[in-house]
Design a protein around this motif. Structure first.
Motif, mmCIF file in Angstrom:
data_model
loop_
_atom_site.group_PDB
_atom_site.id
_atom_site.type_symbol
_atom_site.label_atom_id
_atom_site.label_comp_id
_atom_site.label_asym_id
_atom_site.label_seq_id
_atom_site.Cartn_x
_atom_site.Cartn_y
_atom_site.Cartn_z
ATOM 1 N N VAL A 1 0.842 -1.192 0.000
ATOM 2 C CA VAL A 1 0.000 0.000 0.000
ATOM 3 C C VAL A 1 0.878 1.243 0.000
ATOM 4 O O VAL A 1 0.625 2.214 -0.732
ATOM 5 N N MET A 2 1.947 1.208 0.805
ATOM 6 C CA MET A 2 2.889 2.323 0.833
ATOM 7 C C MET A 2 3.630 2.449 -0.497
ATOM 8 O O MET A 2 3.867 3.558 -0.986
ATOM 9 N N TYR A 3 3.981 1.300 -1.082
ATOM 10 C CA TYR A 3 4.645 1.330 -2.381
ATOM 11 C C TYR A 3 3.751 2.002 -3.425
ATOM 12 O O TYR A 3 4.205 2.839 -4.215
ATOM 13 N N SER A 4 2.481 1.613 -3.428
ATOM 14 C CA SER A 4 1.538 2.161 -4.410
ATOM 15 C C SER A 4 1.377 3.666 -4.238
ATOM 16 O O SER A 4 1.328 4.414 -5.223
ATOM 17 N N ALA B 1 3.529 5.746 -3.021
ATOM 18 C CA ALA B 1 4.752 6.434 -3.425
ATOM 19 C C ALA B 1 4.877 6.531 -4.954
ATOM 20 O O ALA B 1 5.382 7.526 -5.487
ATOM 21 N N LEU B 2 4.405 5.509 -5.671
ATOM 22 C CA LEU B 2 4.538 5.487 -7.128
ATOM 23 C C LEU B 2 3.334 6.075 -7.853
ATOM 24 O O LEU B 2 3.380 6.241 -9.084
ATOM 25 N N ALA B 3 2.270 6.378 -7.120
ATOM 26 C CA ALA B 3 1.043 6.886 -7.755
ATOM 27 C C ALA B 3 1.287 8.110 -8.643
ATOM 28 O O ALA B 3 0.786 8.159 -9.773
ATOM 29 N N PRO B 4 2.065 9.118 -8.208
ATOM 30 C CA PRO B 4 2.300 10.282 -9.088
ATOM 31 C C PRO B 4 2.991 9.909 -10.399
ATOM 32 O O PRO B 4 2.722 10.523 -11.432
ATOM 33 N N LEU B 5 3.865 8.910 -10.378
ATOM 34 C CA LEU B 5 4.568 8.492 -11.590
ATOM 35 C C LEU B 5 3.640 7.715 -12.520
ATOM 36 O O LEU B 5 3.747 7.821 -13.742
ATOM 37 N N PHE B 6 2.728 6.952 -11.941
ATOM 38 C CA PHE B 6 1.824 6.141 -12.756
ATOM 39 C C PHE B 6 0.730 6.988 -13.413
ATOM 40 O O PHE B 6 0.155 6.581 -14.424
ATOM 41 N N ARG B 7 0.435 8.152 -12.843
ATOM 42 C CA ARG B 7 -0.608 8.995 -13.438
ATOM 43 C C ARG B 7 -0.232 9.459 -14.830
ATOM 44 O O ARG B 7 -1.095 9.748 -15.660
ATOM 45 N N GLN C 1 11.860 -5.364 -4.747
ATOM 46 C CA GLN C 1 13.000 -4.982 -5.575
ATOM 47 C C GLN C 1 12.607 -4.015 -6.686
ATOM 48 O O GLN C 1 13.318 -3.047 -6.959
ATOM 49 N N VAL C 2 11.498 -4.285 -7.343
ATOM 50 C CA VAL C 2 11.043 -3.409 -8.422
ATOM 51 C C VAL C 2 10.739 -2.018 -7.873
ATOM 52 O O VAL C 2 11.066 -0.997 -8.500
ATOM 53 N N PHE C 3 10.129 -1.960 -6.691
ATOM 54 C CA PHE C 3 9.834 -0.659 -6.078
ATOM 55 C C PHE C 3 11.124 0.109 -5.771
ATOM 56 O O PHE C 3 11.232 1.305 -6.068
ATOM 57 N N ALA C 4 12.088 -0.582 -5.165
ATOM 58 C CA ALA C 4 13.346 0.080 -4.804
ATOM 59 C C ALA C 4 14.044 0.639 -6.042
ATOM 60 O O ALA C 4 14.543 1.777 -6.039
ATOM 61 N N LEU C 5 14.071 -0.136 -7.116
ATOM 62 C CA LEU C 5 14.718 0.317 -8.346
ATOM 63 C C LEU C 5 13.928 1.433 -9.015
ATOM 64 O O LEU C 5 14.506 2.393 -9.541
ATOM 65 N N ALA C 6 12.595 1.316 -9.005
ATOM 66 C CA ALA C 6 11.755 2.335 -9.640
ATOM 67 C C ALA C 6 11.918 3.685 -8.954
ATOM 68 O O ALA C 6 11.958 4.728 -9.617
ATOM 69 N N MET C 7 12.042 3.694 -7.630
ATOM 70 C CA MET C 7 12.195 4.951 -6.903
ATOM 71 C C MET C 7 13.529 5.622 -7.218
ATOM 72 O O MET C 7 13.636 6.851 -7.201
ATOM 73 N N LEU C 8 14.542 4.812 -7.523
ATOM 74 C CA LEU C 8 15.840 5.380 -7.883
ATOM 75 C C LEU C 8 15.787 6.085 -9.239
ATOM 76 O O LEU C 8 16.606 6.941 -9.535
ATOM 77 N N ARG C 9 14.821 5.714 -10.074
ATOM 78 C CA ARG C 9 14.693 6.287 -11.421
ATOM 79 C C ARG C 9 13.421 7.105 -11.564
ATOM 80 O O ARG C 9 12.913 7.287 -12.672
ATOM 81 N N SER C 10 12.920 7.612 -10.467
ATOM 82 C CA SER C 10 11.655 8.346 -10.489
ATOM 83 C C SER C 10 11.751 9.692 -11.204
ATOM 84 O O SER C 10 10.734 10.306 -11.512
#
Length: 241
Positions: A89-92, A94-100, A117-126
């Motif tokens: 839920v926290m991952y979602s 955090a990534l919600a602005p990028l997914f919009r 792992q995917v979340f950690a890597l995605a945040m590094l490339r946000s």
């Protein structure tokens, strides 16, 4: 004389995703072996246990599910899995602005494989452009999905013959430690990974691998508390200014 064509932006993104994923991909393999071995000893039907990899695709939740199957009620299993996966839920969030900024099909497909792992890597490339971020995310998603769904069946086949001295039960702890290194820029995620890994290590001796469940729950709680405190401090600083 022909000159070698310069790598395209897409190829650079793919190569960067592969390079970034390797350190987190390696400890996921023995973790998959641990899960495959646990499936062979579980009271859950083997075919049903195997199906949790492509359908659930969450190592700690899967391991808990197959471990307590037959000894706990259906509602107890569902509750345990929901608690462990509540961090998503926290991952979602955090990534919600990028997914919009992404197309509809990606907003449906991307969350299916939103693992640690995917979340950690995605945040590094946000900070990447939407197209580059999507390609990076999909590359890491496919890498981890493929590796996991190969490692688990291999664990089911060769796990029983691996010597006990190899202590593969510490693989989840190693994976948590790797995630902590990648989460330094995200303090709550780093706290969750460090607490979860430490508690899992301290509780590794508990029966039925309950140490992983205890560590996961403690990690989620610690991450939520850290997130709340950081939010509170940020709000106070804005008010003072």
């Amino acid at each position: 004389m022909e000159t070698e064509a310069a790598p395209t932006r897409h190829s650079r993104v793919d190569r960067q995703a592969f390079t970034d994923a390797i350190p987190l991909l390696i400890p996921a393999v023995p973790f998959g072996f641990v899960l495959g071995l646990a499936m062979t000893k579980s009271e859950m039907p083997l075919w049903a246990a195997w199906l949790t990899s492509p359908l659930v695709f969450a190592g700690a939740a899967q391991l808990t599910m197959v471990t307590i199957a037959g000894t706990a009620s259906l509602w107890a299993i569902i509750s345990a899995v929901l608690v462990i996966n509540s961090r998503h839920v926290m991952y979602s969030a955090a990534l919600a602005p990028l997914f919009r900024e992404q197309p509809r099909w990606f907003r449906w497909v991307g969350p299916v494989m939103l693992i640690d792992q995917v979340f950690a890597l995605a945040m590094l490339r946000s900070d990447q452009e939407p197209d580059s971020f999507r390609r990076y995310y999909i590359t890491t998603m496919v890498l981890f999905g493929t590796t996991w769904n190969v490692a688990v069946p291999l664990g089911m086949v060769i796990g029983p013959v691996i010597p006990e001295a190899w202590r593969l039960d510490f693989a989840p702890v190693i994976m948590f430690a790797g995630l902590a290194l990648f989460a330094i820029k995200r303090v709550p995620a780093g706290v969750a990974a460090l607490v979860g890994g430490s508690i899992s290590l301290l509780a590794a001796g508990l029966s039925d691998r309950l140490g992983i469940l205890v560590g996961a729950v403690c990690g989620v709680v610690a991450g939520a508390i850290a997130e709340q405190r950081i939010t509170t401090l940020t709000t106070r600083q804005e008010v003072d200014q």
